[in-house]
Design a protein around this motif. Sequence first.
Motif, PDB file in Angstrom:
ATOM      1  N   GLN A 103     -13.249  -3.176  10.151  1.00  0.00           N
ATOM      2  CA  GLN A 103     -12.858  -4.400   9.459  1.00  0.00           C
ATOM      3  C   GLN A 103     -11.351  -4.550   9.562  1.00  0.00           C
ATOM      4  N   ASN A 104     -10.828  -5.606   8.975  1.00  0.00           N
ATOM      5  CA  ASN A 104      -9.383  -5.806   9.003  1.00  0.00           C
ATOM      6  C   ASN A 104      -8.706  -5.232   7.777  1.00  0.00           C
ATOM      7  N   LEU A 105      -9.356  -4.313   7.105  1.00  0.00           N
ATOM      8  CA  LEU A 105      -8.754  -3.641   5.960  1.00  0.00           C
ATOM      9  C   LEU A 105      -8.293  -2.249   6.360  1.00  0.00           C
ATOM     10  N   SER A 106      -7.338  -1.718   5.618  1.00  0.00           N
ATOM     11  CA  SER A 106      -6.887  -0.350   5.817  1.00  0.00           C
ATOM     12  C   SER A 106      -6.638   0.285   4.474  1.00  0.00           C
ATOM     13  N   ALA A 107      -6.578   1.602   4.440  1.00  0.00           N
ATOM     14  CA  ALA A 107      -6.329   2.321   3.192  1.00  0.00           C
ATOM     15  C   ALA A 107      -5.286   3.389   3.437  1.00  0.00           C
ATOM     16  N   SER A 108      -4.557   3.705   2.376  1.00  0.00           N
ATOM     17  CA  SER A 108      -3.565   4.776   2.466  1.00  0.00           C
ATOM     18  C   SER A 108      -3.579   5.575   1.179  1.00  0.00           C
ATOM     19  N   ARG A 109      -3.191   6.821   1.298  1.00  0.00           N
ATOM     20  CA  ARG A 109      -3.116   7.708   0.130  1.00  0.00           C
ATOM     21  C   ARG A 109      -1.756   8.400   0.185  1.00  0.00           C
ATOM     22  N   PRO A 110      -0.747   7.727  -0.313  1.00  0.00           N
ATOM     23  CA  PRO A 110       0.610   8.286  -0.228  1.00  0.00           C
ATOM     24  C   PRO A 110       0.853   9.435  -1.199  1.00  0.00           C
ATOM     25  N   GLN A 111       0.094   9.480  -2.273  1.00  0.00           N
ATOM     26  CA  GLN A 111       0.200  10.570  -3.242  1.00  0.00           C
ATOM     27  C   GLN A 111      -1.198  11.053  -3.593  1.00  0.00           C
ATOM     28  N   ASP A 112      -1.268  12.222  -4.200  1.00  0.00           N
ATOM     29  CA  ASP A 112      -2.566  12.844  -4.475  1.00  0.00           C
ATOM     30  C   ASP A 112      -3.493  11.946  -5.272  1.00  0.00           C
ATOM     31  N   ARG A 113      -2.948  11.211  -6.241  1.00  0.00           N
ATOM     32  CA  ARG A 113      -3.798  10.433  -7.132  1.00  0.00           C
ATOM     33  C   ARG A 113      -3.567   8.938  -6.998  1.00  0.00           C
ATOM     34  N   GLN A 114      -3.124   8.512  -5.823  1.00  0.00           N
ATOM     35  CA  GLN A 114      -2.882   7.096  -5.573  1.00  0.00           C
ATOM     36  C   GLN A 114      -3.593   6.679  -4.300  1.00  0.00           C
ATOM     37  N   PHE A 115      -4.330   5.594  -4.391  1.00  0.00           N
ATOM     38  CA  PHE A 115      -5.116   5.105  -3.258  1.00  0.00           C
ATOM     39  C   PHE A 115      -4.871   3.610  -3.150  1.00  0.00           C
ATOM     40  N   ILE A 116      -4.498   3.149  -1.963  1.00  0.00           N
ATOM     41  CA  ILE A 116      -4.110   1.761  -1.781  1.00  0.00           C
ATOM     42  C   ILE A 116      -4.972   1.124  -0.706  1.00  0.00           C
ATOM     43  N   LEU A 117      -5.473  -0.052  -0.993  1.00  0.00           N
ATOM     44  CA  LEU A 117      -6.253  -0.834  -0.032  1.00  0.00           C
ATOM     45  C   LEU A 117      -5.403  -2.009   0.421  1.00  0.00           C
ATOM     46  N   SER A 118      -5.315  -2.204   1.728  1.00  0.00           N
ATOM     47  CA  SER A 118      -4.405  -3.225   2.264  1.00  0.00           C
ATOM     48  C   SER A 118      -5.071  -4.054   3.346  1.00  0.00           C
ATOM     49  N   SER A 119      -4.480  -5.216   3.559  1.00  0.00           N
ATOM     50  CA  SER A 119      -4.827  -6.041   4.700  1.00  0.00           C
ATOM     51  C   SER A 119      -3.580  -6.805   5.130  1.00  0.00           C
TER      52      SER A 119
END
Lengths: 111, 111
Positions: A62-78
């Motif tokens: 899909q055109n979505l992506s995810a990142s986990r820059p810190q242990d307890r942080q999760f980011i969904l992006s497009s």
Amino acid sequence: SQTIHQWPATLVQPVGSPLSLECTVEGTSNPNLYWYRQAAGRGLQLLFYSVGIGQISSEVPQNLSASRPQDRQFILSSKKLLLSDSGFYLCAWSWGIGEAFFGQGTRLTVV
Amino acid sequence: QKEVEQDPGPLSVPEGAIVSLNCTYSNSAFQYFMWYRQYSRKGPELLMYTYSSGNKEDGRFTAQVDKSSKYISLFIRDSQPSDSATYLCATAKTSYDKVIFGPGTSLSVIP
């Protein structure tokens, strides 16, 4: 006790605009983190799954992506939203015994 | 074949009835089984959690797992209008593996 925060609760974005949804977990370390999408009247579709910082598994192209820059942080992006990206996005965490605990969700409407 | 299948309903029952909700799964490697309840516009909340085969009871709720037939059930006794929600079954292979959800069954308990 563990808590999960997800924001914003609702979001209306135009087609072609970028997206960033953030999820943070408190009270635990090294959780498994998930992003799910739930279309109207449908079940939960697993989008991304992470077992650690920088470790992301993508379940659906899909055109979505995810990142986990810190242990307890999760980011969904497009970078550019599509109409078909509209839905109810849920962040969840699990740790050690299989079950997942969910945030309250973000209702995204792409117009 | 989907990994976890569930009749989407909707299921409508009178108050006080016994409700039976069911799921089937395809992968015999699944060891952990969960039931979630989701109210409209909210994130799912964990109801019951079972490891391997057998029964588990919690108040008016009973979860059953039959690994020989790959069948999961949730029974609700003395159903109440407040039980009206979507019920999702979920499974995982190991305690650290991703959680796979069924599509959910919509339940309405009529006063």
